[in-house]
Design an enzyme around this catalytic site. Structure first.
Site, PDB file in Angstrom:
ATOM      1  N   ASN A 104      -2.950   5.635   6.653  1.00  0.00           N
ATOM      2  CA  ASN A 104      -3.607   6.554   7.596  1.00  0.00           C
ATOM      3  C   ASN A 104      -4.095   5.560   8.529  1.00  0.00           C
ATOM      4  OD1 ASN A 104      -6.073   5.640   6.718  1.00  0.00           O
ATOM      5  ND2 ASN A 104      -6.498   7.451   5.426  1.00  0.00           N
TER       6      ASN A 104
ATOM      7  N   THR B 241       2.950   8.559  12.427  1.00  0.00           N
ATOM      8  CA  THR B 241       4.353   8.758  12.515  1.00  0.00           C
ATOM      9  C   THR B 241       4.769   9.446  13.907  1.00  0.00           C
ATOM     10  OG1 THR B 241       4.576   8.960  10.303  1.00  0.00           O
ATOM     11  CG2 THR B 241       6.066  10.083  11.272  1.00  0.00           C
TER      12      THR B 241
ATOM     13  N   HIS C 102       2.543 -39.620  20.221  1.00  0.00           N
ATOM     14  CA  HIS C 102       3.691 -39.188  19.780  1.00  0.00           C
ATOM     15  C   HIS C 102       4.778 -40.069  20.041  1.00  0.00           C
ATOM     16  CE1 HIS C 102       1.521 -35.308  19.717  1.00  0.00           C
ATOM     17  NE2 HIS C 102       2.701 -34.608  19.489  1.00  0.00           N
TER      18      HIS C 102
ATOM     19  N   GLU D 235       5.003 -36.349  28.991  1.00  0.00           N
ATOM     20  CA  GLU D 235       4.059 -35.448  28.589  1.00  0.00           C
ATOM     21  C   GLU D 235       2.684 -35.790  28.224  1.00  0.00           C
ATOM     22  OE1 GLU D 235       5.386 -33.049  25.617  1.00  0.00           O
ATOM     23  OE2 GLU D 235       6.903 -31.989  26.645  1.00  0.00           O
TER      24      GLU D 235
ATOM     25  N   ASP E 220      13.539   8.618   5.473  1.00  0.00           N
ATOM     26  CA  ASP E 220      12.042   8.704   4.864  1.00  0.00           C
ATOM     27  C   ASP E 220      12.220   8.605   3.241  1.00  0.00           C
ATOM     28  OD1 ASP E 220      10.674   8.643   7.144  1.00  0.00           O
ATOM     29  OD2 ASP E 220       9.935  10.664   7.031  1.00  0.00           O
TER      30      ASP E 220
ATOM     31  N   GLU F  75       9.198   5.566  17.109  1.00  0.00           N
ATOM     32  CA  GLU F  75       9.543   5.087  15.594  1.00  0.00           C
ATOM     33  C   GLU F  75      10.901   5.731  15.139  1.00  0.00           C
ATOM     34  OE1 GLU F  75       7.476   5.334  11.152  1.00  0.00           O
ATOM     35  OE2 GLU F  75       6.841   6.704  12.842  1.00  0.00           O
ATOM     36  N   HIS F  76      10.944   7.123  15.103  1.00  0.00           N
ATOM     37  CA  HIS F  76      12.174   7.699  14.747  1.00  0.00           C
ATOM     38  C   HIS F  76      12.732   8.434  15.943  1.00  0.00           C
ATOM     39  CE1 HIS F  76       9.298   8.193  11.238  1.00  0.00           C
ATOM     40  NE2 HIS F  76      10.381   7.578  10.741  1.00  0.00           N
TER      41      HIS F  76
ATOM     42  N   GLN G 102       8.602  16.045  11.070  1.00  0.00           N
ATOM     43  CA  GLN G 102       7.610  14.811  11.214  1.00  0.00           C
ATOM     44  C   GLN G 102       6.332  15.164  11.601  1.00  0.00           C
ATOM     45  OE1 GLN G 102       8.848  11.687   9.937  1.00  0.00           O
ATOM     46  NE2 GLN G 102      10.349  13.148   9.204  1.00  0.00           N
TER      47      GLN G 102
ATOM     48  N   HIS H 146       3.174  15.122   9.186  1.00  0.00           N
ATOM     49  CA  HIS H 146       2.577  13.948   8.451  1.00  0.00           C
ATOM     50  C   HIS H 146       1.301  13.943   8.931  1.00  0.00           C
ATOM     51  CE1 HIS H 146       5.360  10.743   6.914  1.00  0.00           C
ATOM     52  NE2 HIS H 146       6.306  11.438   7.522  1.00  0.00           N
TER      53      HIS H 146
ATOM     54  N   GLN I 222     -10.746   0.097   1.448  1.00  0.00           N
ATOM     55  CA  GLN I 222     -10.996  -0.910   0.240  1.00  0.00           C
ATOM     56  C   GLN I 222      -9.990  -1.360  -0.477  1.00  0.00           C
ATOM     57  OE1 GLN I 222     -11.874   2.448   0.834  1.00  0.00           O
ATOM     58  NE2 GLN I 222     -11.651   3.649  -0.891  1.00  0.00           N
TER      59      GLN I 222
ATOM     60  N   TYR J 293       0.817  -1.201  -0.063  1.00  0.00           N
ATOM     61  CA  TYR J 293       0.006  -0.021  -0.018  1.00  0.00           C
ATOM     62  C   TYR J 293       0.936   1.336  -0.137  1.00  0.00           C
ATOM     63  CZ  TYR J 293      -3.836   3.331   1.161  1.00  0.00           C
ATOM     64  OH  TYR J 293      -4.674   4.259   0.693  1.00  0.00           O
TER      65      TYR J 293
END
Length: 441
Positions: free
Chosen positions: A206, A229, A413, A408, A353, A319-320, A251, A254, A183, A122
């Protein structure tokens, strides 16, 4: 630890209420796509983007037409960025080695790195057409060896965005869609009559796109749970207010929910940065967005020592993380929770980025405590295998395996192991559904 806040943002309760509203909307949209397929996707695209073509795929002629809209310099710039990002991804892929080793006589263990078969990428393209996301996702997936890469971006001002289409094409996308929002995520993950489903979804978006990926995780893989972000600037008395403000607002633009924090040991710098942010917001072209995010989510935190800043930064797990201090390598050595580090005044988050070569799809909302960002390894499954090449090894492993399974209470097994002991160890004394006894002296 002494920590003071000169500025705080929204409280956690307000953020949680907003998230709940998004969650309900996305759940309804995905259910509609699963029920009605292409019809739902087309209706949603018409509603949100005023875009409802007969086919959301771009043909080769349409791709070529988009590329022709770019100047030679624009094409050169895109290809320069892709050379850096693809080059670093290639180095990362080369670091991932298949393994095969004989761990004991007759026992061979190994693993193979197998690319995911089909990935949906995406590319955000609303207010900001994020051309760089094509490099980060499509190109990295192709370097990893993904056979089918579907790439999608919403229409921009009523048409495919030519630079995004070109970047997808140059990066090696196998299918290019002009489709955005939930979608697009739903169509790629669930499949429709015209869009074949993928195995994994990647790329930023988003809050609705991020929530769609979260809800679909499990039915498909995802790169990571992405939120708005985040940027953290760690600074001491060697930094200056202009750079701190630029790196925070750069930033914050964003989106209106993008947190930006100044973490510093210097109160004078903190107050000067607050004043400088006010000044820059009067001239920043994207101030309509950055002003809201700074007002609602911006923070200024004061600590006494570098060690305290390490502790606060690791708890934030942002994140950054931009480090503007006398000794940036101190933070490289000691920080453990971050998406990506930007060390010293000569680099900055926008380099990462857009162009420098590292990937910009990174963990948010404290996910850096347990994961890194997108890289070739995210598109690859590390799958183990084993083979036993001698009767003696099969019988020996079987003896231990049988007894461990019975500890066990897994009789079935254990019988898998017992059968090998009888057949390859010449042990007629091994009973059915009971632990393998030690060999008679």
């Amino acid at each position: 630890m002494t920590v003071r806040y000169l500025k705080k943002g929204k409280d956690d309760q307000a953020i949680a209420e907003s998230d709940a509203k998004v969650r309900a909307i996305v759940e309804t949209i995905l259910a509609d796509i699963e029920k009605r397929g292409d019809d739902a996707v087309r209706d949603l695209s018409k509603k949100f983007d005023n875009w409802a073509p007969r086919d959301f795929h771009l043909g080769q002629a349409e791709i070529e037409a988009a590329v022709k809209q770019l100047s030679p310099l624009q094409i050169e710039d895109i290809k320069f960025a892709q050379k850096q990002i693809g080059g670093f991804a290639t180095i990362q892929r080369a670091s991932m080695k298949d393994v095969e080793v004989e761990t004991m006589p007759g026992v061979v263990l190994g693993h193979k790195h197998i690319p995911v078969n089909a990935v949906g990428c995406y590319i955000p393209g609303g207010k900001y057409p994020m051309i760089a996301s094509a490099h980060m996702s499509v190109l990295t997936a192709k370097v990893a060896g993904v056979r089918r890469v579907v790439s999608t971006a919403p229409p921009f001002q009523g048409a495919p965005h030519p630079a995004i289409v070109a970047a997808m094409h140059f990066a090696g996308a196998d299918e290019i869609l002009v489709l955005g929002g939930v979608q697009a995520i739903g169509a790629m993950a669930l499949g429709t009559g015209s869009i074949a489903a993928v195995d994994m979804l990647v790329g930023p978006g988003n809050m609705y796109v991020a929530e769609a990926k979260r809800q679909l995780f499990g039915r498909v893989g995802i790169d990571l749970f992405a939120g708005p972000t985040e940027t953290l600037v760690i600074a001491d008395s060697t930094a200056d207010a202009e750079m701190c403000a630029v790196d925070l607002l750069g930033q914050a633009e964003h989106g209106p929910t993008s947190p930006a924090i100044l973490l510093t040991t210097d109160e004078t710098l903190a107050r000067e940065t607050l004043a400088e942010i006010d000044r820059q917001l009067r001239i920043l072209p994207t101030a309509d967005v950055a002003r809201i995010s700074w007002a609602d989510y911006g923070q200024v935190i004061l600590c006494d020592t570098d060690e305290e800043m390490i502790e606060v930064a690791d708890d934030l797990a942002y994140e950054h993380v931009q480090v503007l201090t006398k000794d940036p390598d101190f933070f490289l050595k000691h920080l453990t929770n971050y998406g990506a580090l930007f060390l010293g005044p000569r680099t900055n988050v926008s380099f990462g980025d857009k162009v420098i070569g590292t990937n910009h799809t990174l963990p948010t909302k404290r996910a850096a405590r347990y994961t890194g960002g997108l890289w070739v390894g995210k598109f690859i499954k590390t799958c183990t295998y084993q083979k036993v090449t001698s009767d003696e090894a099969s019988a020996l492993i079987g003896e231990y395996g049988s007894r461990l399974c019975h500890m066990e209470n897994f009789a079935g097994h254990a019988e898998q192991a017992n059968l090998r002991v009888r057949r390859y160890g010449d042990r007629a004394d091994v009973p059915w559904y009971e632990p393998v006894p030690p060999k008679a002296a």
